[in-house]
Write a protein that holds these residues in place. Structure first.
Motif, mmCIF file in Angstrom:
data_model
loop_
_atom_site.group_PDB
_atom_site.id
_atom_site.type_symbol
_atom_site.label_atom_id
_atom_site.label_comp_id
_atom_site.label_asym_id
_atom_site.label_seq_id
_atom_site.Cartn_x
_atom_site.Cartn_y
_atom_site.Cartn_z
ATOM 1 N N ALA A 182 -12.228 -13.125 1.000
ATOM 2 C CA ALA A 182 -11.834 -11.825 0.452
ATOM 3 C C ALA A 182 -10.383 -11.577 0.822
ATOM 4 C CB ALA A 182 -12.714 -10.709 1.001
ATOM 5 N N VAL A 183 -9.547 -11.301 -0.158
ATOM 6 C CA VAL A 183 -8.167 -10.904 0.129
ATOM 7 C C VAL A 183 -8.228 -9.547 0.820
ATOM 8 C CG1 VAL A 183 -5.881 -10.501 -0.835
ATOM 9 C CG2 VAL A 183 -7.412 -12.160 -1.914
ATOM 10 N N THR A 184 -7.505 -9.418 1.959
ATOM 11 C CA THR A 184 -7.790 -8.322 2.884
ATOM 12 C C THR A 184 -6.538 -7.581 3.331
ATOM 13 O OG1 THR A 184 -9.686 -9.626 3.660
ATOM 14 C CG2 THR A 184 -9.031 -7.762 5.021
ATOM 15 N N PRO A 185 -5.936 -6.766 2.462
ATOM 16 C CA PRO A 185 -4.924 -5.827 2.956
ATOM 17 C C PRO A 185 -5.599 -4.798 3.862
ATOM 18 C CG PRO A 185 -5.469 -5.358 0.655
ATOM 19 C CD PRO A 185 -6.206 -6.605 1.024
ATOM 20 N N ARG A 186 -4.989 -4.493 5.002
ATOM 21 C CA ARG A 186 -5.714 -3.635 5.944
ATOM 22 C C ARG A 186 -6.010 -2.272 5.340
ATOM 23 N NH1 ARG A 186 -7.106 -3.536 11.371
ATOM 24 N NH2 ARG A 186 -5.847 -5.360 11.874
ATOM 25 N N PHE A 187 -5.003 -1.558 4.902
ATOM 26 C CA PHE A 187 -5.185 -0.335 4.126
ATOM 27 C C PHE A 187 -3.835 0.089 3.584
ATOM 28 C CE2 PHE A 187 -5.000 3.172 7.699
ATOM 29 C CZ PHE A 187 -4.051 2.456 8.404
ATOM 30 N N ALA A 188 -3.834 1.067 2.697
ATOM 31 C CA ALA A 188 -2.609 1.433 2.004
ATOM 32 C C ALA A 188 -1.525 1.912 2.955
ATOM 33 C CB ALA A 188 -2.900 2.499 0.948
ATOM 34 N N VAL A 189 -1.912 2.468 4.098
ATOM 35 C CA VAL A 189 -0.936 2.966 5.064
ATOM 36 C C VAL A 189 -0.036 1.844 5.569
ATOM 37 C CG1 VAL A 189 -0.695 3.974 7.369
ATOM 38 C CG2 VAL A 189 -2.360 4.925 5.764
ATOM 39 N N ASN A 218 -10.208 8.843 6.885
ATOM 40 C CA ASN A 218 -10.040 10.183 7.458
ATOM 41 C C ASN A 218 -8.885 10.923 6.779
ATOM 42 O OD1 ASN A 218 -7.591 9.550 8.731
ATOM 43 N ND2 ASN A 218 -8.301 10.125 10.764
ATOM 44 N N ARG A 219 -8.757 12.189 7.088
ATOM 45 C CA ARG A 219 -7.806 13.039 6.371
ATOM 46 C C ARG A 219 -6.361 12.651 6.626
ATOM 47 N NH1 ARG A 219 -11.069 18.697 7.601
ATOM 48 N NH2 ARG A 219 -12.307 18.732 5.676
ATOM 49 N N SER A 220 -6.046 12.233 7.843
ATOM 50 C CA SER A 220 -4.662 11.859 8.145
ATOM 51 C C SER A 220 -4.225 10.658 7.311
ATOM 52 C CB SER A 220 -4.527 11.535 9.640
ATOM 53 O OG SER A 220 -4.788 12.673 10.423
ATOM 54 N N GLU A 221 -5.111 9.710 7.162
ATOM 55 C CA GLU A 221 -4.817 8.541 6.325
ATOM 56 C C GLU A 221 -4.522 8.968 4.885
ATOM 57 O OE1 GLU A 221 -7.446 5.202 3.982
ATOM 58 O OE2 GLU A 221 -8.334 6.338 5.634
ATOM 59 N N ILE A 222 -5.357 9.845 4.347
ATOM 60 C CA ILE A 222 -5.183 10.297 2.961
ATOM 61 C C ILE A 222 -3.851 11.031 2.805
ATOM 62 C CG2 ILE A 222 -6.089 11.864 1.196
ATOM 63 C CD1 ILE A 222 -8.893 11.208 2.375
ATOM 64 N N GLU A 223 -3.511 11.873 3.776
ATOM 65 C CA GLU A 223 -2.244 12.606 3.720
ATOM 66 C C GLU A 223 -1.058 11.655 3.747
ATOM 67 O OE1 GLU A 223 -2.525 15.231 7.014
ATOM 68 O OE2 GLU A 223 -4.041 16.530 6.064
ATOM 69 N N THR A 224 -1.149 10.600 4.561
ATOM 70 C CA THR A 224 -0.062 9.628 4.644
ATOM 71 C C THR A 224 0.136 8.917 3.316
ATOM 72 O OG1 THR A 224 -0.474 9.279 7.011
ATOM 73 C CG2 THR A 224 0.775 7.577 5.857
ATOM 74 N N VAL A 225 -0.955 8.493 2.698
ATOM 75 C CA VAL A 225 -0.864 7.808 1.408
ATOM 76 C C VAL A 225 -0.317 8.748 0.341
ATOM 77 C CG1 VAL A 225 -2.185 6.669 -0.420
ATOM 78 C CG2 VAL A 225 -2.695 6.175 1.978
ATOM 79 N N MET A 231 -0.080 10.277 -4.690
ATOM 80 C CA MET A 231 -1.418 10.139 -5.250
ATOM 81 C C MET A 231 -2.452 10.100 -4.138
ATOM 82 S SD MET A 231 -0.511 7.097 -7.996
ATOM 83 C CE MET A 231 -2.062 7.201 -8.883
ATOM 84 N N ARG A 232 -3.680 10.510 -4.474
ATOM 85 C CA ARG A 232 -4.774 10.327 -3.528
ATOM 86 C C ARG A 232 -5.107 8.838 -3.429
ATOM 87 N NH1 ARG A 232 -7.689 14.373 -1.383
ATOM 88 N NH2 ARG A 232 -9.528 13.023 -1.242
ATOM 89 N N ASN A 233 -5.736 8.481 -2.329
ATOM 90 C CA ASN A 233 -5.893 7.081 -1.953
ATOM 91 C C ASN A 233 -6.579 6.233 -3.028
ATOM 92 O OD1 ASN A 233 -5.830 4.804 -0.377
ATOM 93 N ND2 ASN A 233 -6.787 5.744 1.397
ATOM 94 N N SER A 438 5.010 -1.135 21.123
ATOM 95 C CA SER A 438 5.429 -1.542 19.787
ATOM 96 C C SER A 438 4.632 -0.821 18.719
ATOM 97 C CB SER A 438 5.262 -3.050 19.621
ATOM 98 O OG SER A 438 5.507 -3.446 18.293
ATOM 99 N N ALA A 439 3.318 -0.708 18.943
ATOM 100 C CA ALA A 439 2.466 -0.056 17.960
ATOM 101 C C ALA A 439 2.801 1.423 17.803
ATOM 102 C CB ALA A 439 0.998 -0.226 18.362
ATOM 103 N N ARG A 440 3.091 2.097 18.901
ATOM 104 C CA ARG A 440 3.390 3.526 18.836
ATOM 105 C C ARG A 440 4.637 3.805 17.994
ATOM 106 N NH1 ARG A 440 2.168 3.270 24.585
ATOM 107 N NH2 ARG A 440 0.051 4.028 24.941
ATOM 108 N N ARG A 441 5.577 2.859 17.987
ATOM 109 C CA ARG A 441 6.786 3.056 17.188
ATOM 110 C C ARG A 441 6.483 3.024 15.696
ATOM 111 N NH1 ARG A 441 8.978 -0.564 21.072
ATOM 112 N NH2 ARG A 441 8.879 -2.302 19.595
ATOM 113 N N GLN A 442 5.359 2.426 15.324
ATOM 114 C CA GLN A 442 5.031 2.270 13.924
ATOM 115 C C GLN A 442 4.037 3.291 13.418
ATOM 116 O OE1 GLN A 442 6.691 0.081 12.230
ATOM 117 N NE2 GLN A 442 7.686 -0.845 13.992
ATOM 118 N N LYS A 443 3.453 4.075 14.301
ATOM 119 C CA LYS A 443 2.386 4.983 13.874
ATOM 120 C C LYS A 443 2.906 6.019 12.880
ATOM 121 C CE LYS A 443 -0.079 6.642 17.201
ATOM 122 N NZ LYS A 443 -0.550 7.533 18.276
ATOM 123 N N PRO A 444 2.174 6.234 11.754
ATOM 124 C CA PRO A 444 2.618 7.227 10.785
ATOM 125 C C PRO A 444 2.497 8.641 11.338
ATOM 126 C CG PRO A 444 0.464 6.361 10.190
ATOM 127 C CD PRO A 444 0.948 5.535 11.337
#
Length: 444
Positions: A182-189, A218-225, A231-233, A438-444
């Motif tokens: 399965a081609v697996t992009p983690r998520f739109a974020v 979750n809602r934060s993910e949807i808001e980021t996208v 557009m909605r996710n 490193s991860a914290r620098r990338q968090k949306p």
């Protein structure tokens, strides 16, 4: 092999004193024991209290197994960026192999015979090899992340696509077609438009390759996208080609009416992960509305750090109870419907035909359980027991494709004690601080 016991053929059919005969990778006969058993006097015979189809983990993260318990009591994006991505980034190839083996071992022990597995960016081949060698059936994919990612996981878009294609060529249809891709992009974020469109083009280039990603968890993910795309996710995923009968979307907790129409019209599969959604306080997915619309809904555990178990029986119980309380209707989510989500619906999402029921000619994925426990006394209704009372550690027998992976409670596919010992050593030695920064620098 001749197997006897109470045979749960599917959600509608139970044979109280039944038999299942397997030949090679297929089921040859299913029926009453008195009729079937005498015809196979020379077959190896094993008896279990209950025989049922192997369960399908419609969304799991085997390689997160080393992170069980490291990220309790956190919200999704904090959980992901502060703990899980740093852990994945820190794993060497050897450690990724250990993590995958631990995940597959737990699945085999607890009756999951097929999984749709969302791996990580690096060292995905270790999980493919582990799954193939251990004998589980799986649809696996290397994760693609080309933005908002820790440095150790961030990829160039074309490199991510090229690496995925190399894995498709090597592993799709491998191990007698038990292992698919399965081609697996983690998520739109964490994926650019180029990456998401590239995922669709890659899947279209190879017969039987699926697409597996997260959506509307979750809602934060949807808001980021929405901030990124306007557009909605689900609409965004549809725009870039990531909907359709070959697409599995994990979670889909927060969808509006228009998004649900897209899921139904495109035949996109949804995997419900109730324990994860509760533990991360993501919300309650509108599962019964999806089913009413004809959307195929599978069942998954998600990852050990947000569950903290890969026990599929726990997930069946949670799925039913959560829908009942959400709709304030005790008739919602009956055991038969939940059992279908965990078996035939999951098989359909994974793209395997003739899987998810004990029927003649179908694939020989069979699980045997003991009912020698207080929880099973008295056994008025075996389907009710499986959904509401059984545990993964009741599983004593696991067969995939006609090959026995667990017998009389002992895993034969791998040295289970050695896997647990090595996983404990590796897990307790993880040092995640630099990766967390490193991860914290990338968090949306």
């Amino acid at each position: 092999m001749l197997l006897t016991g109470i045979v749960v053929v599917d959600a509608e059919t139970v044979i109280d004193d039944g038999a299942v005969v397997t030949e090679g990778s297929r089921i040859e006969r299913v029926g009453e024991r008195s009729e079937v058993a005498p015809r196979y006097p020379d077959h190896e015979h094993q008896s279990y209290d209950v025989l049922m189809p192997g369960l399908v983990g419609g969304h799991v993260h085997s390689v997160q197994s080393l992170g069980r318990g490291i990220a309790d009591n956190t919200e999704l994006l904090d959980w992901l960026f502060d703990y899980i991505l740093p852990m994945e980034a820190s794993l060497s190839a050897e450690e990724m192999r250990v993590a995958a083996e631990l995940g597959y071992l737990e699945m085999i022990e607890s009756g999951t015979t097929t999984c749709i597995d969302h791996l990580s960016v690096a060292h995905a081949e270790e999980a493919f090899e582990a799954a193939g060698e251990m004998g589980i059936r799986g649809v696996l994919g290397k994760v693609m992340m080309d933005r908002r990612s820790p440095d150790a996981l961030l990829e160039d878009t074309q490199e991510a696509i090229d690496a995925s294609e190399r894995l498709i060529r090597e592993y799709h249809g491998s191990f007698d077609d038990r292992i698919r891709y399965a081609v697996t992009p983690r998520f739109a974020v964490s994926c650019t438009e180029e990456c998401l469109r590239g995922a669709r083009e890659l899947a279209d280039a190879y017969d039987g390759v699926r697409i597996h990603t997260h959506a509307n968890e979750n809602r934060s993910e949807i808001e980021t996208v929405q901030d990124d795309t306007g557009m909605r996710n689900v609409h965004w995923l549809d725009e870039v080609g990531l909907t359709g009968e070959d697409v599995v979307l994990a979670h889909c907790v927060w969808t509006d009416e228009s998004e649900r129409e897209v899921l139904a019209e495109t035949g996109t599969h949804v995997t419900h992960c109730p324990s994860s959604n509760m533990k991360l306080a993501s919300g309650i997915a509108p599962v019964w509305d999806y089913l009413d619309r004809g959307i195929n809904v599978a069942l998954g555990n998600d990852g050990p750090p947000c569950n903290n178990t890969l026990d599929p029986f726990t997930e069946m119980r949670q799925a039913s109870l959560l829908q009942k309380v959400d709709r304030l209707d005790p008739t919602t989510a009956p055991s038969a419907s939940i059992f279908e989500m965990a078996t035939v619906n999951g098989a359909r999402a994974a793209g395997f035909d003739e899987l998810g029921a004990l029927r003649e000619g179908w694939r020989a994925d069979v699980v045997g359980l003991t009912t020698d426990c207080t929880r099973a006394t008295p056994l008025h209704d075996v389907l009710s027991h499986l959904v509401f009372a059984a545990h993964g550690d009741d599983v004593r027998f696991t067969m995939v494709d006609g090959t026995v992976l667990q017998e009389d409670g002992e895993v034969t596919a791998i040295d289970a004690e050695a896997v647990r010992r090595r996983a404990s050593e590796v897990g307790l030695d993880l040092d995640l601080e630099e990766e967390r920064r490193s991860a914290r620098r990338q968090k949306p």
